[in-house]
Design a protein around this motif. Structure first.
Motif, PDB file in Angstrom:
ATOM      1  N   LEU A   1      36.684  92.893  73.965  1.00  0.00           N
ATOM      2  CA  LEU A   1      36.965  91.764  74.857  1.00  0.00           C
ATOM      3  C   LEU A   1      36.784  90.432  74.138  1.00  0.00           C
ATOM      4  N   LYS A   2      35.779  90.347  73.272  1.00  0.00           N
ATOM      5  CA  LYS A   2      35.578  89.119  72.494  1.00  0.00           C
ATOM      6  C   LYS A   2      36.758  88.888  71.552  1.00  0.00           C
ATOM      7  N   MET A   3      37.267  89.966  70.937  1.00  0.00           N
ATOM      8  CA  MET A   3      38.427  89.836  70.053  1.00  0.00           C
ATOM      9  C   MET A   3      39.655  89.383  70.839  1.00  0.00           C
ATOM     10  N   GLN A   4      39.855  89.963  72.047  1.00  0.00           N
ATOM     11  CA  GLN A   4      40.986  89.530  72.872  1.00  0.00           C
ATOM     12  C   GLN A   4      40.822  88.085  73.327  1.00  0.00           C
ATOM     13  N   LEU A   5      39.598  87.710  73.662  1.00  0.00           N
ATOM     14  CA  LEU A   5      39.339  86.336  74.086  1.00  0.00           C
ATOM     15  C   LEU A   5      39.668  85.356  72.954  1.00  0.00           C
ATOM     16  N   ASP A   6      39.229  85.666  71.731  1.00  0.00           N
ATOM     17  CA  ASP A   6      39.551  84.809  70.587  1.00  0.00           C
ATOM     18  C   ASP A   6      41.051  84.774  70.331  1.00  0.00           C
ATOM     19  N   GLY A   7      41.729  85.888  70.610  1.00  0.00           N
ATOM     20  CA  GLY A   7      43.183  85.905  70.438  1.00  0.00           C
ATOM     21  C   GLY A   7      43.884  84.944  71.379  1.00  0.00           C
ATOM     22  N   HIS A   8      43.428  84.887  72.622  1.00  0.00           N
ATOM     23  CA  HIS A   8      44.048  83.968  73.585  1.00  0.00           C
ATOM     24  C   HIS A   8      43.630  82.524  73.327  1.00  0.00           C
ATOM     25  N   ARG A   9      42.407  82.320  72.881  1.00  0.00           N
ATOM     26  CA  ARG A   9      41.906  80.958  72.708  1.00  0.00           C
ATOM     27  C   ARG A   9      42.350  80.349  71.384  1.00  0.00           C
ATOM     28  N   ASN A  10      42.258  81.118  70.298  1.00  0.00           N
ATOM     29  CA  ASN A  10      42.520  80.561  68.961  1.00  0.00           C
ATOM     30  C   ASN A  10      43.746  81.143  68.280  1.00  0.00           C
ATOM     31  N   GLY A  11      44.399  82.097  68.936  1.00  0.00           N
ATOM     32  CA  GLY A  11      45.546  82.729  68.289  1.00  0.00           C
ATOM     33  C   GLY A  11      45.160  83.733  67.224  1.00  0.00           C
ATOM     34  N   ALA A  12      43.922  84.217  67.261  1.00  0.00           N
ATOM     35  CA  ALA A  12      43.468  85.194  66.264  1.00  0.00           C
ATOM     36  C   ALA A  12      44.169  86.530  66.489  1.00  0.00           C
ATOM     37  N   ASP A  13      44.255  87.323  65.409  1.00  0.00           N
ATOM     38  CA  ASP A  13      44.893  88.629  65.502  1.00  0.00           C
ATOM     39  C   ASP A  13      44.045  89.579  66.339  1.00  0.00           C
ATOM     40  N   VAL A  14      44.710  90.442  67.102  1.00  0.00           N
ATOM     41  CA  VAL A  14      44.050  91.447  67.931  1.00  0.00           C
ATOM     42  C   VAL A  14      44.476  92.824  67.444  1.00  0.00           C
ATOM     43  N   ASP A  15      43.509  93.667  67.122  1.00  0.00           N
ATOM     44  CA  ASP A  15      43.785  95.027  66.664  1.00  0.00           C
ATOM     45  C   ASP A  15      44.087  95.895  67.880  1.00  0.00           C
TER      46      ASP A  15
END
Length: 718
Positions: free
Chosen positions: A98-112
């Motif tokens: 969930l933290k990885m998905q949250l960073d993906g929506h907030r910062n455009g980070a890659d999601v595995d």
């Protein structure tokens, strides 16, 4: 009328991150054998709140994960399923997803997406009562030092052009970035270096690691095109051939496998350094067992004790909830702007006070009384505003329970993590910059300090090692302590390694001096990480970072009993209590925390040492005498120490007498960054604006004492 909800995204992101942190805290503290229903309900509420917010903002990927998570938590809290360690591991893995998905929506980070699917399937199987294989929890990549990073077809290739760095810093970067993926070193012109890294991690993770060694603004990062399948196959074949031929000097060549026909992957080969942990466990006869239903404890705690614990916990939770409800969310930019304005107000107040000091108190009594009242109010306002930037050390400490749990489990160790002083406050800017050094020290304590359970039992210790992390105020500083009850430092090995690296050492050195040797950059990583009592991997970087914050670091160790590392930091870098001094026509500021006393020496107490300078006798102790005018090439008004003033300073365990013309006064000053506005000057840590509008330089006492020993006519040996 339509409402644009995009303006509320930031609020949701902040609240979701807080809920995830709260969920992790609850999971790490839950009693698996007898979970408190209130804890289970609180964990359920965090998942439910995130699911509701994600659905509102159309973040379907997060709501899908939280839906499965919520279903499993609901069955456990209703008593339909018993909580197990496997459930806790799965919930922590879901938190990381969930933290990885949250960073993906907030910062455009890659999601595995593969990892997301795996966690969803694991949660679904657990909710259906299926026993699934134990999954490694998703943890920060730096915790997987022993694992070889699998770099598959979807990996990114980045080229990182480094500025002119020392070889030890480049090696440190290669070691740390190697935990994210595969790294190769490419030489550039003018002796510079570039790194090629293949990784699935985000660019932010790479920059975060690089910032521990250098300024991220000095980096040049390009995303290179991915390797073609043919290039990747050639690279893998060549790497396997070199590893098989050389064995990296650690292992014998592998025995031929009767079931040949399958090319061993890099994990099976150990990447030339380590065997997979599963293989080590098999050879040791350790067989992983499926989780069994937890038996009810035969002996229950006394009812009074349980009730007392629950009452204390409820009181703590109530206080925590009350603290949350009585706070508001303000951006740090507004706080910094307020602090800057108050700093300017302090300078203006100092100007008014200085210019009014020449007025006749009989004629301007009411005006001078008003100025005095303004001075008091300004100081109170300044302290109140500065307290806004102060944050509890719990902001840092709360990161470590999860890291300690995962790393200890991965290394096969048992560690009891104990914190103290989490409510101690420190400036936000310092807290953000102390996280990396503390993380490094905590990892070192677990990896190289605390022994394996068998070794501890053989030494007569408890099976579980203890790791302490504490913070406390001492004067105007905060002292952070990282201590373990492990094997301690090995004096003989450190001295031998120092001699091998050409350092000037002797067997008569005190333990304190020997421990300081591990901060030398020449200590080899390979030797230290394989020795349980040797430390030093990146310790030179840790020390440089602490000193850059105006702090000091000290080590105490006893063989067989453990190691304690003490870090002393100023509470804030924005405000300074200082002593104004004059040398020639210049005024300087001495940080008051380094000042022991000031005196005018008798002529008999000043001694000349032929060819080495002068010393002064203070209460039976001879201290080196440092003329400030000579350090900065100033035209002095007084050259005789007996006619001027000596300020006794103490820094890094050494004392010295600073010779100045006169003491001007004591005042609180607003620190301005000299390096950002001009350039770095040796012996100067910053600048401030005086009441008359002039600029005064703030002396770097530690650097001043070190550089004074390098002057040919002031180098005094003791």
């Amino acid at each position: 009328m339509t409402i644009d909800i995009s303006q509320f995204y930031k609020v949701f992101f902040d609240e979701a991150e807080e809920l995830l942190a709260e969920k992790e805290r609850l999971l790490l503290a839950v009693d698996i054998d007898a979970p408190d229903p209130e804890d289970l309900n609180a964990i359920f509420r965090t998942a439910h709140s995130i699911k509701g917010g994600a659905s509102t903002f159309g973040l379907n990927d997060m709501s899908e994960v939280t839906h499965v998570l919520e279903s499993l938590l609901d069955r456990i809290r209703k008593g339909e399923m018993r909580l197990s360690a496997q459930h806790v591991d799965a919930f922590l893995a879901a938190k990381d997803i969930l933290k990885m998905q949250l960073d993906g929506h907030r910062n455009g980070a890659d999601v595995d997406q593969e990892a997301v699917a795996n966690v969803r399937m694991m949660l679904h199987d657990l909710s259906e009562g299926v026993i699934v294989p134990t999954h490694q929890p998703t943890v920060p990549s730096f915790l997987h030092a022993e694992q070889k990073q699998q770099v598959s077809e979807g990996a990114h290739r980045y080229k990182i052009e480094l500025p002119d760095l020392a070889k030890r810093d480049v090696d440190a970067l290669v070691d740390e970035l190697g935990l994210l993926g595969r790294v190769s070193v490419v030489p550039l012109e003018a002796g510079r270096t570039a790194l090629i890294i293949m990784t699935h991690e985000s660019l932010d993770d790479i920059i975060a690691i690089c910032s521990f060694v250098l300024d991220p603004n000095d980096l040049k990062i390009f995303e290179a095109p991915p390797l073609t399948p043919e290039q990747r196959a050639r690279e893998a074949a060549e790497r396997a051939r070199i590893e098989d031929e050389q064995g990296y000097g650690f292992f014998d060549p592998a025995e031929p496998d009767d079931a040949a026909g399958q090319e061993p992957d890099e994990d099976e080969l150990g990447y030339g350094f380590f065997q997979p942990i599963e293989q080590i466990r098999r050879e040791a006869g350790i067989v992983a067992e499926a989780p069994q239903p937890v038996a009810v404890r035969a002996e229950a705690e006394p009812v009074e004790v349980v009730a007392e614990k629950k009452a204390a916990k409820k009181a703590s939770d109530a206080a925590h909830a009350q603290a949350e409800s009585s706070s508001i969310r303000v951006s740090i930019e507004k706080v910094d702007q307020l602090i800057n304005l108050v700093g300017e107000l302090v300078i203006t107040q100092a100007m008014i006070e200085q210019r009014s000091s020449g007025l006749d108190p009989m004629l301007h009594q009411r005006l001078l009384a008003s100025v005095s009242q303004l001075t008091r109010n300004t100081r109170d306002l300044q302290e109140a505003v500065m307290s806004i930037r102060m944050m509890p050390m719990d902001f840092v400490f709360s990161r470590f329970p999860r890291m300690v749990r995962d790393l200890a489990g991965k290394l096969g160790k048992k560690v009891d993590f104990i914190t103290n002083g989490a409510a101690t406050e420190l400036d936000k800017g310092l807290i953000e910059r102390i996280v990396d050094p503390l993380t490094h020290l905590v990892r070192n304590s677990i990896d190289h300090g605390i022994e394996l359970p068998a070794a501890r039992m053989a030494a007569g210790k408890s099976e579980a090692g203890r790791l302490f992390l504490s913070a406390a105020h001492q004067g105007g500083n905060i002292v952070i302590e990282v201590a373990d009850d492990g094997g301690g430092l090995n004096r003989e090995r450190i001295l031998a390694k120092a001699q091998q690296n050409g350092l000037a050492v002797s067997d008569s050195m005190s333990d304190a001096d020997v421990w300081q040797l591990i901060f030398a950059p020449g200590f080899s990583t390979a030797e230290i990480v394989t020795d349980v009592s040797g430390r030093g991997v990146g310790m030179d970087v840790v020390k440089r970072n602490i000193q850059a914050l105006g702090g000091t670091i000290d080590i105490r160790s006893a063989r067989g009993f453990g190691t304690t590392i003490l870090i002393s930091l100023p509470l804030t870098l924005a405000i300074l209590d200082g002593m104004s001094i004059r040398s020639g026509e210049e005024i300087y500021i001495l940080p008051l925390g380094f000042v022991v006393e000031s005196l005018q020496p008798a002529r008999a107490d000043v001694k000349e040492i032929a060819g080495q300078g002068r010393v002064v006798k203070v209460r039976g102790e001879y201290l080196p005498l440092i003329p400030l005018y000579q350090m900065f090439n100033i035209e002095p008004r007084i050259t005789d120490p007996c006619e001027g003033i000596l300020v006794i300073l103490e820094a890094e365990g050494r004392k010295a007498a600073l010779f100045v013309d006169e003491l001007v006064g004591q005042q609180q000053v607003v620190v301005k960054n000299l390096e950002a506005n001009y350039r770095k000057v040796a012996g100067i840590s910053g600048a401030t604006i005086l009441g008359d509008g002039g600029v005064a330089l703030i002396l770097d006492v530690a650097a001043l004492l070190r550089s004074s020993r390098q002057l040919s006519d002031e180098s005094i040996l003791f």
